[in-house]
Design a protein around this motif. Structure first.
Motif, short mmCIF file in Angstrom:
data_model
loop_
_atom_site.label_atom_id
_atom_site.label_comp_id
_atom_site.label_asym_id
_atom_site.label_seq_id
_atom_site.Cartn_x
_atom_site.Cartn_y
_atom_site.Cartn_z
N LYS A 70 -84.82 -7.53 -31.62
CA LYS A 70 -84.92 -6.63 -30.42
C LYS A 70 -84.17 -6.96 -29.23
O LYS A 70 -83.19 -6.03 -28.72
CB LYS A 70 -86.36 -6.33 -30.12
N GLN A 71 -84.34 -8.12 -28.72
CA GLN A 71 -83.36 -8.62 -27.70
C GLN A 71 -81.96 -8.57 -27.99
O GLN A 71 -80.90 -8.29 -27.23
CB GLN A 71 -83.93 -10.14 -27.19
N ALA A 72 -81.45 -8.87 -29.34
CA ALA A 72 -80.10 -8.80 -29.67
C ALA A 72 -79.93 -7.69 -29.73
O ALA A 72 -78.35 -7.35 -29.33
CB ALA A 72 -80.06 -9.64 -31.05
N LYS A 73 -80.31 -6.40 -30.38
CA LYS A 73 -79.93 -5.09 -30.15
C LYS A 73 -79.79 -4.68 -28.68
O LYS A 73 -78.73 -3.89 -28.33
CB LYS A 73 -80.75 -4.22 -30.74
N ILE A 74 -80.49 -5.03 -27.91
CA ILE A 74 -80.40 -4.55 -26.33
C ILE A 74 -79.18 -5.27 -25.74
O ILE A 74 -78.43 -4.66 -24.98
CB ILE A 74 -81.71 -5.01 -25.55
N ALA A 75 -79.00 -6.64 -26.15
CA ALA A 75 -77.82 -7.18 -25.58
C ALA A 75 -76.47 -6.72 -26.15
O ALA A 75 -75.64 -6.46 -25.31
CB ALA A 75 -78.20 -8.76 -26.14
#
Length: 97
Positions: A70-75
């Protein structure tokens, strides 16, 4: 004979420890931090391109880990936005000057 599968339990515990080490959310957090920095420096067009591309690259590497997906998609979204904002300001500078 309190436990019949002591060897199996030890092997399972060792495998869980190794899996926990490889599924660290650190890469996702780093990608998210770089994505925020990319968005902040995106009005400086060249920095926006470079840092945005780094955020997307870290996001792609981190999205393979389920812990930090999830953090990677936001990044990756922040990196893409930073690149678009950098393109906007680059176009604005070219048209005005």
């Amino acid at each position: 004979m309190s436990s019949e599968n002591t060897v199996a339990d030890r092997l399972l515990e060792d495998a869980r420890k190794k899996t926990a080490k490889t599924e660290s959310p650190a890469l996702g957090k780093a990608a998210l931090i770089v994505g925020v920095v990319a968005l902040l420096v995106s009005p400086i067009s060249i920095l926006g391109f470079i840092v945005g591309a780094v955020a997307i690259g870290l996001g792609v590497a981190a999205v393979r880990r389920p812990v930090s997906a999830k953090q990677a998609k936001i990044a990756m979204a922040l990196g893409g936005a930073a690149i678009l904002i950098g393109v906007f300001f680059y176009t604005l500078n070219v048209s005005l000057g």
